[in-house]
Design a protein around this motif. Structure first.
Motif, short mmCIF file in Angstrom:
data_model
loop_
_atom_site.label_atom_id
_atom_site.label_comp_id
_atom_site.label_asym_id
_atom_site.label_seq_id
_atom_site.Cartn_x
_atom_site.Cartn_y
_atom_site.Cartn_z
N ALA A 1 0.62 -8.72 -3.51
CA ALA A 1 -0.50 -8.05 -4.21
C ALA A 1 -1.78 -8.86 -4.13
O ALA A 1 -2.87 -8.34 -4.28
N LYS A 2 -1.63 -10.17 -3.89
CA LYS A 2 -2.83 -11.03 -3.78
C LYS A 2 -3.48 -10.96 -2.41
O LYS A 2 -4.58 -11.48 -2.21
N TRP B 1 -2.35 -6.48 -12.34
CA TRP B 1 -2.15 -6.93 -10.96
C TRP B 1 -3.40 -7.66 -10.46
O TRP B 1 -4.50 -7.45 -10.98
N PRO B 2 -3.24 -8.46 -9.40
CA PRO B 2 -4.42 -8.99 -8.71
C PRO B 2 -5.23 -7.82 -8.15
O PRO B 2 -4.64 -6.81 -7.73
N ASP C 1 -9.38 -6.63 -2.44
CA ASP C 1 -10.59 -7.42 -2.15
C ASP C 1 -11.85 -6.58 -2.01
O ASP C 1 -12.94 -7.12 -1.84
N MET D 1 2.23 -14.51 -14.48
CA MET D 1 2.30 -13.12 -14.05
C MET D 1 3.04 -12.26 -15.07
O MET D 1 3.45 -11.15 -14.78
N ALA E 1 -2.19 -3.28 1.98
CA ALA E 1 -1.93 -2.03 1.26
C ALA E 1 -0.45 -1.95 0.90
O ALA E 1 0.42 -2.13 1.74
N GLY F 1 -4.45 -8.47 -0.31
CA GLY F 1 -5.37 -7.45 0.19
C GLY F 1 -4.68 -6.44 1.09
O GLY F 1 -5.30 -5.48 1.53
N VAL G 1 -7.86 -0.66 -0.34
CA VAL G 1 -7.57 -0.42 -1.76
C VAL G 1 -8.77 0.33 -2.34
O VAL G 1 -9.88 -0.21 -2.36
N MET H 1 2.06 -8.63 -15.64
CA MET H 1 1.99 -7.73 -14.49
C MET H 1 3.06 -6.66 -14.61
O MET H 1 4.25 -6.96 -14.56
N ARG I 1 -4.60 -1.31 -10.64
CA ARG I 1 -4.25 -2.73 -10.52
C ARG I 1 -4.75 -3.52 -11.73
O ARG I 1 -4.03 -4.33 -12.30
#
Lengths: 357, 357
Positions: free
Chosen positions: B326-327, A298-299, A302, A1, B331, B329, A285, A4, A293
């Protein structure tokens, strides 16, 4: 990470229009500051960004200071002068990358790139002079459309050729700029996929939206689009193919024509896209945060859609309807532009039409 | 509609914390600029506001310039010095109004106001000295809680009195400030209603959220709350009663205890409220935009909830969990604060748990 970015980091954005404005807002949600580079004063993004370098793209000293003051650089438009990019890239990473810009800044290069990937486009030919144009018309036929290879948007730098008689006038419209002739595509409707790729290579697509244009400018985007399951899968797969091939990082808009012969790529835009504005009220998102992101390492979110939405652009004096629209419960997004000139994008409205289905 | 501010108008905000930050972002969506007044530099709202008057609340010259540069003034906290309000109000309207601030700045005045409206509160008594406190304990009993009448938040300026033996220490904690003794309320859970009233008197409430506190600070808010239909109706009606009586304009947080004897008002906050942050991902128009709509003279959003949400505050080093969060999903909303001190609100997470039911 380790790549990030964390709270307090600054994201540099080239361009200060409404896309930069909404990127700045999304960046703030994740704790980032933003710094825009934009020659114009009192531009939409300047109202919400931390910093505004108001300078020309040929002011290399300002570009250097800009690059030094940020952690990563992204952009809201693709027609950034190459030299400006050179100056910046010597100091900070640019995401999406230069390879992408080289492809998407030139309609001819872009179409060739797409064909090489095995993706369908409209038939096309390079046009530098009247001879080229005559040959291209002979090959592609009419109706066709002549476009400048570079610097076109919202229908600007384009001329229709309904018959060979229109050739001369169309070429004159190009004002000597290198051009491309594109054959008309017999399509039933246009959709676009807003796709994202993260720094570690993962790809995520929002549901395709169906676009309707008016006077060459996007008018509405509707989700869900009118697509079969197979078409939707195809749209997502081809977007992924494009992003992976480019080692892309960020959000890309991929415009597609739906035809009986399958999906045909109209164009790609290496940035957040007007046809993705619906995500602001349809997804947790949205496309702007998704882009931030990605460029911040960032990840990705979805991409899940919670609501069906119709996005409608407010062009020029459409914005006079705001007092009525404000009563409707629809989501309003205004860009803070003082002057409602004809054809100018002043804002958009997202009408949530129900839970996602 | 002559009172409806339009694109380019500037909203002045007293206070530059996270609430001011999120108000600024909401204002930008409607095309407004924001100007914050906040003594601290590099505060959360300064990252997204157009202008930042960095000056003290006793700098009347700065307050005058601030008021002259904006179209309307609102605030993100209620403990604004009266003299500062006098200076501003001579120049521009303050929304919510002064009457509301006079009530909500003083726990004693607030509880008396609520009782006069026929609403239930915890039993209470004014405490200025040891004699008052002894009488109050005799009347109200223990356990009870001694609070300063003014300037309390997040459990600060409060002392529990489990038995009369605790009285002396509790009074010492008040450091000579006028206080109020409040009896404990036997409640099953706490909910809050985020209510809004527009400039033309219409009232709109978001669905009540259920709050859980940790160490005196809000930890989570969950919608929907565990309430019967009758309790929900009661919560909305009493919130409306409060807003109407105050000729209120803006968003108010109304905290309620759920008891066998019905709903008891804990306190009111004349501003957007931490327990309303879920609306950012649960509603098309969130509490921040709703507040801006009200103070700008716009029609209110309808308050409809499209999703169920659990809001979780990120306090102090909770924010270290961001790479994992952050992984997910969920907000993420970060406030841009550099220093994760214990007890400090660094951000919050809205977990969308499904479509509204």
């Amino acid at each position: 990470m380790s790549d990030m970015l964390t709270t307090g980091a600054t994201i540099g954005i080239l361009g200060g229009g409404q896309l930069g404005r909404m990127l700045s807002v999304a960046a703030s949600r994740l704790g980032f500051k933003t710094c825009i580079f934009e020659p114009a004063g009192d531009c939409p993004a300047s109202h919400v960004a931390n910093y505004h370098f108001q300078a020309s793209y040929d002011d290399h000293d300002a570009l250097r200071k800009f690059a030094e003051s940020v952690d990563v650089v992204t952009y809201e438009f693709e027609n950034i002068p190459t030299e400006a990019l050179d100056v910046i890239e010597a100091i900070k990473p640019i995401r999406p990358n230069r390879k992408t810009l080289a492809v998407s800044q030139d309609r001819l290069v872009e179409k060739a790139f797409l064909n090489e990937l095995g993706l369908k486009t409209a038939p096309f030919a390079a046009v530098d002079d009247a001879t080229d144009l005559a040959e291209a018309i002979a090959e592609i036929g009419t109706p066709a459309i002549l476009k400048t290879r570079r610097f076109g948007y919202d229908g600007k730098g384009q001329a229709r050729i309904m018959s060979p008689d229109d050739a001369e006038a169309a070429l004159a419209d190009m004002a000597g700029a290198p051009a491309i002739l594109e054959g008309f595509v017999d399509f039933s409707h246009e959709v676009s996929v807003i796709a994202a790729r993260g720094l570690t290579g993962e790809v995520c697509c929002f549901d395709p939206g169906e676009n309707v244009h008016k006077n060459g400018i996007l008018d509405t985007t509707t989700v869900p689009a009118n697509l079969t399951g197979m078409q939707t899968a195809d749209a997502v797969l081809l977007a992924g193919k494009i992003l992976n091939k480019l080692d892309y990082v960020g959000v890309m808009g991929v415009e597609l024509f739906v035809t009986r012969q399958g999906l045909i790529v109209n164009e790609i835009a290496p940035r957040v896209h007007n046809s993705g504005h619906w995500t602001q009220n349809g997804c947790t998102v949205d496309q702007f945060e998704q882009h931030i992101r990605a460029v911040a390492g960032w990840p990705l979110g979805d991409g899940k859609r919670h609501s069906n939405v119709v996005m409608e652009n407010l062009i020029g004096d459409d914005v006079d309807g705001i007092p009525e629209i404000a009563k409707s419960g629809d989501a309003i997004h205004l860009y803070g532009k003082a002057d409602a000139k004809p054809g100018r994008k002043m804002g958009h409205v997202n009408r949530v039409t129900g839970p996602a289905n």
